[in-house]
Enzyme design. Structure first.
Site, PDB file in Angstrom:
ATOM      1  N   GLU A 197       0.794  -1.254  -0.022  1.00 53.02           N
ATOM      2  CA  GLU A 197      -0.032   0.074  -0.054  1.00 53.02           C
ATOM      3  C   GLU A 197       0.849   1.216  -0.055  1.00 53.02           C
ATOM      4  O   GLU A 197       0.504   2.252  -0.705  1.00 53.02           O
ATOM      5  CB  GLU A 197      -0.792  -0.152   1.132  1.00 53.02           C
ATOM      6  CG  GLU A 197      -2.095  -0.997   1.015  1.00 53.02           C
ATOM      7  CD  GLU A 197      -1.892  -2.360   1.162  1.00 53.02           C
ATOM      8  OE1 GLU A 197      -0.696  -2.870   1.682  1.00 53.02           O
ATOM      9  OE2 GLU A 197      -2.720  -3.132   0.837  1.00 53.02           O
TER      10      GLU A 197
ATOM     11  N   HIS B 209     -11.707  -3.871   9.628  1.00 51.96           N
ATOM     12  CA  HIS B 209     -12.294  -3.734   8.522  1.00 51.96           C
ATOM     13  C   HIS B 209     -13.635  -2.865   8.326  1.00 51.96           C
ATOM     14  O   HIS B 209     -14.586  -3.070   7.654  1.00 51.96           O
ATOM     15  CB  HIS B 209     -12.535  -4.923   7.912  1.00 51.96           C
ATOM     16  CG  HIS B 209     -11.440  -5.823   7.208  1.00 51.96           C
ATOM     17  ND1 HIS B 209     -10.353  -6.017   7.605  1.00 51.96           N
ATOM     18  CD2 HIS B 209     -11.275  -6.449   5.855  1.00 51.96           C
ATOM     19  CE1 HIS B 209      -9.472  -6.459   6.716  1.00 51.96           C
ATOM     20  NE2 HIS B 209     -10.261  -6.893   5.933  1.00 51.96           N
TER      21      HIS B 209
HETATM   22  C1  LIG Z   1      -2.673  -4.653   4.011  1.00 53.82           C
HETATM   23  C2  LIG Z   1      -3.990  -5.323   3.500  1.00 53.82           C
HETATM   24  N1  LIG Z   1      -3.938  -5.254   1.919  1.00 53.82           N
HETATM   25  C3  LIG Z   1      -5.010  -5.909   1.490  1.00 53.82           C
HETATM   26  C4  LIG Z   1      -5.740  -6.763   2.033  1.00 53.82           C
HETATM   27  C5  LIG Z   1      -6.984  -7.621   1.472  1.00 53.82           C
HETATM   28  N2  LIG Z   1      -6.804  -8.911   1.564  1.00 53.82           N
HETATM   29  C6  LIG Z   1      -7.178  -9.912   2.090  1.00 53.82           C
HETATM   30  S1  LIG Z   1      -6.627 -11.314   2.301  1.00 53.82           S
HETATM   31  C7  LIG Z   1      -5.448 -10.890   0.965  1.00 53.82           C
HETATM   32  C8  LIG Z   1      -4.678 -11.831   0.419  1.00 53.82           C
HETATM   33  C9  LIG Z   1      -3.593 -12.142   1.017  1.00 53.82           C
HETATM   34  O1  LIG Z   1      -2.890 -13.347   0.318  1.00 53.82           O
HETATM   35  P1  LIG Z   1      -1.754 -14.146   0.917  1.00 53.82           P
HETATM   36  O2  LIG Z   1      -0.693 -13.415   1.947  1.00 53.82           O
HETATM   37  O3  LIG Z   1      -1.003 -15.162   0.046  1.00 53.82           O
HETATM   38  O4  LIG Z   1      -2.820 -14.985   1.981  1.00 53.82           O
HETATM   39  P2  LIG Z   1      -3.938 -15.914   1.693  1.00 53.82           P
HETATM   40  O5  LIG Z   1      -5.182 -15.410   1.821  1.00 53.82           O
HETATM   41  O6  LIG Z   1      -3.577 -16.932   0.447  1.00 53.82           O
HETATM   42  O7  LIG Z   1      -3.675 -17.331   2.561  1.00 53.82           O
HETATM   43  C10 LIG Z   1      -5.867  -9.418   0.573  1.00 53.82           C
HETATM   44  C11 LIG Z   1      -5.134  -8.723  -0.635  1.00 53.82           C
HETATM   45  C12 LIG Z   1      -5.702  -6.817   3.415  1.00 53.82           C
HETATM   46  N3  LIG Z   1      -6.422  -7.675   4.416  1.00 53.82           N
HETATM   47  N4  LIG Z   1      -4.594  -6.085   4.049  1.00 53.82           N
END
Ligand SMILES: Cc1ncc(C[n+]2csc(CCOP(=O)(O)OP(=O)(O)O)c2C)c(N)n1
Ligand SMILES: Cc1ncc(C[n+]2csc(CCOP(=O)(O)OP(=O)(O)O)c2C)c(N)n1
Ligand SMILES: [Mg+2]
Ligand SMILES: [Mg+2]
Lengths: 344, 312, 312, 344
Positions: free
Chosen positions: A57, A126
Site C-alpha cells: 500500500e 475492516h
Molecule cells: C494490508 C492489506 N491489504 C489488502 C488486504 C486485502 N486482502 C485480504 S486477504 C488478501 C490476500 C492475502 O494473500 P496471502 O498473503 O497470500 O494469504 P492467503 O489469503 O492466500 O492465505 C488481501 C489482498 C488486506 N487485508 N490487508
C-alpha cells in the site's frame, strides 16, 4: 442506477474522455471488480490502464503519486479504508505536500478510492471511517458521497481535479439506487446537500449515516418533529455555510458520523458551525458516531457500536423536546444492514 | 570533453557546498543542510549520462544531484536563503529542493519516501511509450525501509525504465550499516526482488559513468529489468550541518582520510591542463559568487505567500 | 505416535472447517471465515514440533494454526458464533482468533501485520534468555508488504529465535503470485535479508515436521540465524467464505485436483490401522459436535460488554 | 532541571526500578542521545536495554508491540512525530486494538515518544503535530506535557500503564526549566493543569503553545485582562471537566494548538466544552493553530505559520473586548524560537 454502477460509469466515461486516467488497485481486474465498480473496465480499456497491484500500500500509493507528478491521473482503489493506514506517509507527507513544498511547480492529480466496511463481523480492522485523519491535513480533499448521483458527479470532479482527493465509499451504500444522468457532469467540492427541509432540528449525516438520518427523519415527522437532513457530501472543504444556515434556522444540530466522534468530523462540524454562528449564539447539539471502542464482531455488539435510525431519532427528539420522555420507536434493522451477508 | 564536464560539475558542487559551509555560521541560511561533500562523484557520474528530458528523484541530501542534473543554481541558493526568488519561493529549503523544469523532481525529508514516486514516474513514461528514464538517488539507510522493497518489486514487475542509485556511505546519521542490517549486501537484496544490480567499490566516476550509459541505453530501449547500482562513498562532513564530527566518536578521521586521498575532484582535475582547469574554476567561481549575491539581495516572500500554492 | 498425532490434528481441523462449510449458510456465523482446507498440513507439521510454551502468530486464515497449536476449540467455535463464551467474548470473530493461554497470539485482518509482532515477541524471549521460540504464519501475499522485509532484517540483525512460515498457496485473493511479484523466489528474498531459508515443494508433513524440529532445536539453542520455510500448498475453497470458486475463471479445478489427489489427510490416514483411525475420528467428531452445541447454546454478550476491555 | 533531563531521569529511574523497561529508537545510543533524553542510558543499563534501530518505522513499531505483548515495557522513540505516519498501521490497527479485539486477554504496555519539530526551516515534513489523529483512535492514550515536572511524572505514568501511550514532546520545550522532584512520582492521565488563574478568558494551550499562552497572559494582564491559562497536558483522555469549569467562569475560550485546527484537538476541545456546558449555554471562543497550509521553510513565512504570544493576546483581547480596537503589542520573538539554530 446503483451506487456501484454510478462509480463504474463515472470511471468509464472519464477514461474514455481522457486517456491520462487509469485505475490501479488490488483486484480491480478480477471477476469481482471492486464490488463491481471496476467490472469490465480492464476489457474495455486494456490491462495497461486497469491493473492489479501487489500488496504494497505505501509503495503503490507512492507509485500513484509519481504517475500523477508525471501528468497521468491515477485512480487508486482500496477495498477497505483501514488499509490506508499503511499509506499515510505517502498520502500525508508526500501527496498532500508536494505542490506546496515545491513552490507550486507540480500537481498531484490523484484519486484514492477507499471503502468503509460495516456489518457481518467486519470487526476491528475492516470497519474504520478514518476521514477525519485526512480532513486534518491541508492539501488533501476529502469527499464521501452518499447517493449514486453524487458518487458519479463527485468522482468525475475528483478525477478532473489537480489535487489528491480521498474519495470515500461505504460498503452499505453500494446497492443504493437513484436517478443518475447518463451524461458527464460534475458535482462541486465544498457543497453540502439538503435532502429534506425541516425547521426543528438539523441532522447532518456523513456517508452511510445520511441514509440512517433520512429514516430517522421519517420517524420524527410521525411524531410532529420536522428535521432538516443534510448530507455533508464534501468533508474537506466543508460546506460550513449551508450547515450553519440550517442550524441558524432550527437552533439544533445533530451530527451523525460513520466514524468515532472524538477529534472526528463531527467535532469539526460542531466547532465550525459554532464559529460561523458566532461563539455567543447558542444552539443545542449532539454528536453521534461509532461507540468509543474497537468495532466488535459479535452481531449484538456490532449493532450497538453504530448509531441507527432509532437512536438518531431519539437523540433528535431529545434535542427538540428535552423535557419530554424518550421517544419510543420500534427498532427495525435497516434493510441494507439486515440483508448484508458479507463476507466482505 | 568528459573530463571537462566532470570537472566542471564536481568543482561546482564542491565549491557551492564549501560556500555554504563558509556562510552557514552567519545564520542567513535558516534551514538544515545535508552536504554531499565527498560524494559528489556519484551524482555527477550518473547525471552526465542522462538527457535533459530524463528525470531524477532524490533525498534531503539534495545539492549534488540537483546541480548535476541541471537544477538552477541561483534558484537553489535563493531557496536555501528562504527568498522569494528561490525555486520554491522559500517553501522548500534544502530538504525539498526541486526543479521540475530541469528534470529534478524533488526531495523529501522522510527517508526512502521518494523511491516509489520515482517508480510511478517511470510507470508513466512506460505507459506513454517514451524513451526517457528515471533515476532515483537514496542512501544505504533507505534500504531498510519497507517501501524500498515494495518499490523494487513494482518496478521489476512492470519492467520500468528506472535506475536506482544507492549512495552507500555506510552510515545513517551516526549508525553504521553493520548495526542496522543483518546482511550488508544491498545488491543481493535488489537481485532477489528481480532487479539487475551491481556494486562500485570505489568512487570511480569514469566507471560509474560508463556503466550508467550502458544501463540507461538498455532501459530506454526497454531491453532490461530495472537496475540498481550501489556506489560506495563517504560523507566527509557531519550528517547535517556544515561541520565535521570526527571527534564525536562514532567514526574516525582516519576512516575518512582514505577517501579524501582518493578525492575524485583531484583525480579528474589532474587530467586537465592548467589553463582549462583555471578557466572552469573561474567561471564556476563567478557563477557561484553571482548566485549567492542574487540570493542575498533577493527579497523574502511576502506574507500572503503563506497561503498560495496549497491546491492547484 | 507421530502418525496418530498428525492424523488427529489434520482430521480435526479438516472436520471443523467442513462443519463451518455446512453450517455457514444458516447465517448463525455472522462474520467472514477464511478456510485452510487443503493447507492444514503446514500448521500441523510445524506446530507438532513446538512446545506448549512456544508462541505462534498468524493471519485471518487462522483456524488451522490456532487448533494445531492447541487453541481451545469450544472457545473458537463460540467466538465464530459471536458468543460470550468465545475466546474473545465475541469481539474477535475468525479474523482475530487468539488464545494466549495456549501460545496462540492472534491474528490480524491486515495482511502481514502480525509479522513484526512475532519478531518483537522473539526479541523479548531472547532478552529474557528463554529457550522458547516464535513461529509466524503468513501467506505469499504478505511477502509483498514492506513490513515483511523490515521484520526479516530486524530478526536477522538480532539473531532472534523465530521461524517464519510462508504458506505459499500462490494466490492473494484472486491474483496469482506471478502477477504480483517480479521474482517469485521468496526464499531468496529471505536469504538476502540474512535469514536461512528453504522451500518445501510438496506438502510433505513428515518432511516439514522433521525440518521444523531441526530448526527449532537450533533456534532454541541460539545456534542459528532466524529461518524461513516456504511451504507450497493450495487453497481448495474460495478466498473467503465456505464455497468453491473454480467457475470464477481465475484458476481451474484441474489445478486444484493435483493437490487434492495428494491430500495429506488421506496419506497420513492410510498409515494408521482402521481401528486407530476410527477411534480418533470418533473422538474428534464427538468433540466437534460438542463444541458447536456449546457455541450454539451459549448466550450472546450482554450490551455492556461493548465497553469492556478497551484499556487494561 | 530541564525538560530533557526530566525525560531522561524518568526513563533511568523506571529502568532501574523495573527491568522489563527498555528503550529502542534510531540513535538512542549515539552521542546525541535523542537530544540528550537518552544520553548515557546505554552505558548505564547496557546495550541490550538501550539500542539503536534500523530505519523501519512500521516494522520496529510492530516489534515494540510484540515485545509488549510478551510482557516487556518498551519505550520507542522517534526524533520527529512525522515519522509516525509510517507506523500508523501498527499503532492504530494493532497496538490500539489488540487488547479489545482479543477480548481483554493481552496487554500492550508501550510508550511511543515522538517529537514535534519547529523552527530553523524544519519544513513540511519535520514540523507536524499529529496528535489529533491518535486522539481519534480508541485504545490509545495521548499526552503532551509542557513542563519538566509533567514530563517526568507523565512519562513514569505512561511507562507503568498497560496500554499504548503516545507521548508527545516538543523540540522547543527541551530547554525549559522547572523544579522536578528527584523521587519517582506519577502524574495521572486525564488531568489538565491550571497554570494561571483568571476570570476574563480561558486560554487552553497544547504542548509548546502553553508557553506562548503564558506569555500572552502576561501581556493581557498588562492590559487589564485576566486570562486563565490551562495546560491540557493529557489529550486522550481529555480533562473536559477542568476546561469546562474554567469556561463556565470566564465565558470565553481560546484554544491554541501546536497543530492544524481542522478536525484537530482544538475542534474537540471546543465541542467537548460546549457539550459539557450544554449546547445551549453560549460562550465566545476561537481556535488557533498552524495556518491551514504546509509548513514553509522560509523564516518570515514560518513565523506566520504559527500562533505567537502577540497573535494569541490579540485574539484573546478580541474575545474579551469584541468592540475595542485590536490590541497593539510589540512582536518580540519568543526566546526559545529566536535562539533555536537547528539544524534539528
Ligand atoms: C494490508 C492489506 N491489504 C489488502 C488486504 C486485502 N486482502 C485480504 S486477504 C488478501 C490476500 C492475502 O494473500 P496471502 O498473503 O497470500 O494469504 P492467503 O489469503 O492466500 O492465505 C488481501 C489482498 C488486506 N487485508 N490487508
Ligand atoms: C522515515 C525516516 N526515519 C528517520 C529519519 C531520520 N533520518 C534523517 S536522515 C537519516 C539517515 C538516512 O541515512 P541514509 O539513507 O544512509 O542517507 P545519508 O544521510 O547517509 O545520505 C535518518 C535516520 C527520517 N528523516 N525519515
Ligand atoms: Mg548513508
Ligand atoms: Mg496466498
Amino acid at each position: 442506477m446503483t451506487y456501484v454502477q454510478a462509480v463504474r460509469e463515472a470511471t468509464a466515461q472519464e477514461m474514455a474522455r481522457d486517456d491520462r486516467v487509469f485505475v490501479m488497485g488490488q483486484g480491480v481486474d478480477d471477476f469481482k471488480g471492486m464490488y463491481g465498480t471496476t467490472a469490465g473496465l480492464a476489457e474495455q480499456f486494456g490491462r495497461e490502464r486497469v491493473f492489479d497491484l501487489p500488496l504494497s500500500e505505501e509503495g503503490t500509493t507512492g507509485v500513484a503519486v509519481g504517475a500523477a507528478l508525471a501528468g497521468l491521473r491515477p485512480i487508486h482503489t482500496h477495498i477497505r479504508m483501514d488499509f490506508l493506514l499503511l499509506a499515510m506517509n505517502q498520502i500525508v507527507n508526500i501527496a498532500a505536500k508536494s505542490r506546496y513544498m515545491f513552490g507550486g511547480r507540480v500537481r498531484v492529480p490523484l484519486v484514492i478510492r477507499a471503502v468503509i466496511g460495516r456489518g457481518w463481523g467486519q470487526g476491528a480492522q475492516h470497519s474504520q471511517g478514518l476521514h477525519s485523519m485526512f480532513m486534518h491535513v491541508p492539501g488533501l480533499r476529502v469527499v464521501a458521497p452518499a447517493t449514486p448521483y453524487d458518487a458519479k458527479g463527485l468522482l468525475i470532479q475528483s478525477i478532473r481535479d489537480d489535487n489528491p482527493v480521498i474519495f470515500i465509499e461505504h460498503r452499505l451504500l453500494y446497492g443504493r439506487q437513484s436517478h443518475v444522468p447518463e451524461e458527464l457532469y460534475t458535482v462541486p467540492f465544498g457543497r453540502a446537500r439538503i435532502l429534506a427541509a425541516g425547521d426543528d432540528v438539523t441532522l447532518v449525516g456523513i456517508s452511510h449515516a445520511v441514509v440512517e438520518c433520512l429514516r430517522a427523519q421519517r420517524t420524527l415527522s410521525q411524531h410532529g418533529i420536522s428535521a432538516e437532513v443534510i448530507d455533508a457530501v464534501s468533508l474537506s472543504p466543508l460546506d460550513t455555510e449551508t450547515l450553519a444556515a440550517s442550524v441558524r434556522k432550527t437552533g439544533r444540530l445533530l451530527v451523525v458520523d460513520t466514524a468515532w466522534t472524538f477529534c472526528g468530523a463531527s467535532a469539526e462540524i460542531v466547532a465550525a458551525v459554532a464559529e460561523a454562528l458566532g461563539g455567543g449564539v447558542p444552539f443545542a447539539f449532539q454528536r453521534m458516531g461509532f461507540a468509543p471502542v474497537v468495532c466488535p464482531t459479535s452481531k449484538p455488539l456490532e449493532k450497538l457500536f453504530y448509531p441507527n435510525p432509532q437512536t438518531i431519532a431519539r437523540a433528535a427528539h431529545r434535542l427538540v423536546r428535552p423535557k419530554a420522555p424518550d421517544l419510543q420507536v420500534d427498532s427495525a434493522e435497516s434493510p441494507e444492514i439486515a440483508e448484508f451477508k458479507g463476507p466482505f | 570533453m568528459l573530463d571537462r564536464n566532470f570537472y566542471r560539475q564536481l568543482y561546482r558542487i564542491r565549491r557551492v557546498e564549501e560556500e555554504l559551509v563558509r556562510l552557514y555560521p552567519t545564520d542567513q541560511i535558516t534551514s538544515p543542510i545535508h552536504l554531499s561533500i565527498g560524494q559528489e562523484a556519484v551524482s555527477v557520474g550518473v547525471c552526465e549520462a542522462l538527457r535533459p528530458s530524463d528525470v531524477v528523484f532524490g533525498t534531503y541530501r539534495s545539492h549534488a544531484y540537483y546541480l548535476a542534473k541541471g537544477g538552477d543554481l541561483r534558484g537553489m541558493i535563493a531557496e536555501l536563503y528562504g527568498k522569494a526568488t528561490g525555486v520554491a519561493q522559500g517553501k522548500a529549503g534544502s530538504m525539498h529542493l526541486a526543479d521540475p523544469d530541469h528534470g529534478v523532481m524533488g526531495a523529501s525529508a522522510v527517508v526512502a519516501s521518494t523511491i516509489p514516486q520515482a517508480v510511478g514516474y517511470a510507470l508513466a513514461m512506460k505507459m506513454r511509450r517514451e524513451d526517457r528514464v528515471v533515476v532515483v538517488f537514496f542512501g544505504d539507510g533507505a534500504t531498510e525501509e519497507g517501501v524500498f522493497y515494495e518499490s523494487l518489486n513494482f518496478a521489476a514487475l512492470r519492467s520500468l525504465p528506472i535506475l536506482f542509485i544507492c549512495e552507500n556511505n555506510s552510515y545513517a546519521i551516526h549508525s553504521p550499516l553493520s548495526s542496522r542490517q543483518a546482511s550488508p549486501d544491498i545488491c543481493r537484496k535488489a537481485e532477489a526482488m528481480g532487479l539487475l544490480a551491481e556494486r562500485l567499490e570505489t568512487l570511480d566516476i569514469y566507471e560509474l559513468y560508463a556503466r550508467t550509459c550502458r544501463r540507461v541505453t538498455e532501459l530506454r530501449a526497454g531491453r532490461t529489468a530495472p537496475v540498481l547500482i550501489e556506489c560506495l562513498c563517504y560523507r566527509w562532513k557531519e550528517h547535517v550541518g556544515p561541520g565535521e564530527d570526527f571527534a564525536a566518536g562514532y567514526r574516525s578521521a582516519g576512516e575518512c582520510r582514505a577517501w579524501q586521498q582518493a578525492d575524485v575532484l583531484v583525480t579528474v582535475g589532474s587530467r586537465l591542463n592548467a589553463a582549462v582547469r583555471q578557466e572552469i574554476e573561474q567561471s564556476v567561481e563567478e557563477e557561484i559568487r553571482e548566485a549567492f549575491a542574487f540570493a542575498q539581495c533577493s527579497p523574502f516572500p511576502a506574507g500572503n505567500e503563506l497561503y498560495t500554492d496549497l491546491y492547484a
